[in-house]
Design a protein around this motif. Structure first.
Motif, mmCIF file in Angstrom:
data_model
loop_
_atom_site.group_PDB
_atom_site.id
_atom_site.type_symbol
_atom_site.label_atom_id
_atom_site.label_comp_id
_atom_site.label_asym_id
_atom_site.label_seq_id
_atom_site.Cartn_x
_atom_site.Cartn_y
_atom_site.Cartn_z
ATOM 1 N N MET A 1 0.842 -1.179 0.000
ATOM 2 C CA MET A 1 0.000 0.000 0.000
ATOM 3 C C MET A 1 0.891 1.248 0.000
ATOM 4 N N PRO A 2 0.660 2.179 -0.940
ATOM 5 C CA PRO A 2 1.510 3.381 -0.997
ATOM 6 C C PRO A 2 1.244 4.305 0.187
ATOM 7 N N ARG A 3 2.289 5.029 0.547
ATOM 8 C CA ARG A 3 2.135 6.013 1.616
ATOM 9 C C ARG A 3 1.239 7.145 1.128
ATOM 10 N N LEU A 4 0.537 7.771 2.038
ATOM 11 C CA LEU A 4 -0.361 8.866 1.699
ATOM 12 C C LEU A 4 0.400 10.005 1.019
ATOM 13 N N THR A 5 1.610 10.291 1.500
ATOM 14 C CA THR A 5 2.396 11.372 0.902
ATOM 15 C C THR A 5 2.781 11.046 -0.535
ATOM 16 N N ASP A 6 3.057 9.788 -0.832
ATOM 17 C CA ASP A 6 3.385 9.400 -2.198
ATOM 18 C C ASP A 6 2.154 9.453 -3.102
ATOM 19 N N LYS A 7 1.003 9.133 -2.538
ATOM 20 C CA LYS A 7 -0.231 9.121 -3.325
ATOM 21 C C LYS A 7 -0.575 10.515 -3.841
ATOM 22 N N PHE A 8 -0.337 11.540 -3.050
ATOM 23 C CA PHE A 8 -0.723 12.897 -3.420
ATOM 24 C C PHE A 8 0.459 13.780 -3.838
ATOM 25 N N LYS A 9 1.635 13.209 -3.972
ATOM 26 C CA LYS A 9 2.825 13.969 -4.377
ATOM 27 C C LYS A 9 2.680 14.405 -5.839
ATOM 28 N N PRO A 10 2.983 15.672 -6.156
ATOM 29 C CA PRO A 10 2.903 16.125 -7.542
ATOM 30 C C PRO A 10 3.856 15.324 -8.433
ATOM 31 N N GLN A 11 3.377 14.946 -9.613
ATOM 32 C CA GLN A 11 4.200 14.217 -10.574
ATOM 33 C C GLN A 11 4.655 15.116 -11.717
ATOM 34 N N THR A 12 3.923 16.201 -11.949
ATOM 35 C CA THR A 12 4.272 17.152 -13.010
ATOM 36 C C THR A 12 4.250 18.557 -12.419
ATOM 37 N N LEU A 13 4.821 19.506 -13.143
ATOM 38 C CA LEU A 13 4.815 20.886 -12.660
ATOM 39 C C LEU A 13 3.393 21.433 -12.563
ATOM 40 N N ASP A 14 2.499 20.977 -13.419
ATOM 41 C CA ASP A 14 1.117 21.453 -13.389
ATOM 42 C C ASP A 14 0.387 21.030 -12.126
ATOM 43 N N GLU A 15 0.852 19.999 -11.450
ATOM 44 C CA GLU A 15 0.201 19.506 -10.238
ATOM 45 C C GLU A 15 0.665 20.228 -8.970
ATOM 46 N N PHE A 16 1.691 21.066 -9.060
ATOM 47 C CA PHE A 16 2.168 21.807 -7.891
ATOM 48 C C PHE A 16 1.166 22.887 -7.510
ATOM 49 N N VAL A 17 1.005 23.099 -6.212
ATOM 50 C CA VAL A 17 0.142 24.147 -5.690
ATOM 51 C C VAL A 17 1.043 25.141 -4.970
ATOM 52 N N GLY A 18 0.848 26.416 -5.240
ATOM 53 C CA GLY A 18 1.722 27.422 -4.645
ATOM 54 C C GLY A 18 3.034 27.480 -5.418
ATOM 55 N N LEU A 19 4.086 27.913 -4.781
ATOM 56 C CA LEU A 19 5.414 28.011 -5.397
ATOM 57 C C LEU A 19 5.358 28.734 -6.740
ATOM 58 N N THR A 20 4.609 29.814 -6.818
ATOM 59 C CA THR A 20 4.369 30.479 -8.097
ATOM 60 C C THR A 20 5.640 30.994 -8.746
ATOM 61 N N GLU A 21 6.526 31.599 -7.978
ATOM 62 C CA GLU A 21 7.757 32.144 -8.576
ATOM 63 C C GLU A 21 8.692 31.041 -9.060
ATOM 64 N N PRO A 22 8.994 30.005 -8.251
ATOM 65 C CA PRO A 22 9.830 28.917 -8.767
ATOM 66 C C PRO A 22 9.213 28.236 -9.996
ATOM 67 N N LEU A 23 7.899 28.060 -10.006
ATOM 68 C CA LEU A 23 7.253 27.436 -11.156
ATOM 69 C C LEU A 23 7.370 28.309 -12.400
ATOM 70 N N ARG A 24 7.223 29.613 -12.227
ATOM 71 C CA ARG A 24 7.365 30.529 -13.363
ATOM 72 C C ARG A 24 8.766 30.439 -13.955
ATOM 73 N N ILE A 25 9.773 30.408 -13.095
ATOM 74 C CA ILE A 25 11.165 30.324 -13.540
ATOM 75 C C ILE A 25 11.420 29.004 -14.256
ATOM 76 N N MET A 26 10.943 27.905 -13.681
ATOM 77 C CA MET A 26 11.176 26.590 -14.279
ATOM 78 C C MET A 26 10.455 26.443 -15.619
ATOM 79 N N ARG A 27 9.233 26.951 -15.702
ATOM 80 C CA ARG A 27 8.498 26.855 -16.981
ATOM 81 C C ARG A 27 9.178 27.679 -18.068
ATOM 82 N N LYS A 28 9.667 28.855 -17.696
ATOM 83 C CA LYS A 28 10.378 29.692 -18.662
ATOM 84 C C LYS A 28 11.637 28.974 -19.143
#
Length: 71
Positions: free
Chosen positions: A1-28
Motif C-alpha cells: 500500500m503506498p504512503r499517503l504522501t506518495d499518493k498525493f505527491k505532484p508528478q508534473t509541474l502542473d500539479e504543484f500548488v503554490g510556489l508560483t515564482e519557482p514554477l514561473r522560472i522553471m516553466r520559462k
C-alpha cells in the motif's frame, strides 16, 4: 500500500500548488532549456526533490536522480 504522501505527491509541474515564482522560472527555462545548475533551498518537505524529479520528467531526462525512479 503506498504512503499517503506518495499518493498525493505532484508528478508534473502542473500539479504543484503554490510556489508560483519557482514554477514561473522553471516553466520559462523548460520552454528553452540550456545547460544550467539550479540550487533548491528550503525547509524539509517543501517539494525541492519533487520539483527536481518533475523537471527531469518534463525533460524526459535519463540523468541520475538520487533514490528516485523517474521512469
Amino acid at each position: 500500500m503506498p504512503r499517503l504522501t506518495d499518493k498525493f505527491k505532484p508528478q508534473t509541474l502542473d500539479e504543484f500548488v503554490g510556489l508560483t515564482e519557482p514554477l514561473r522560472i522553471m516553466r520559462k527555462w523548460l520552454a528553452n532549456p540550456y545547460p544550467q545548475a539550479f540550487l533548491y533551498v528550503g525547509e524539509s518537505g517543501t517539494g525541492k526533490t519533487t520539483m527536481g524529479v518533475a523537471i527531469a520528467k518534463e525533460l524526459q531526462g535519463s540523468g541520475h536522480v538520487y533514490a528516485v525512479d523517474i521512469q
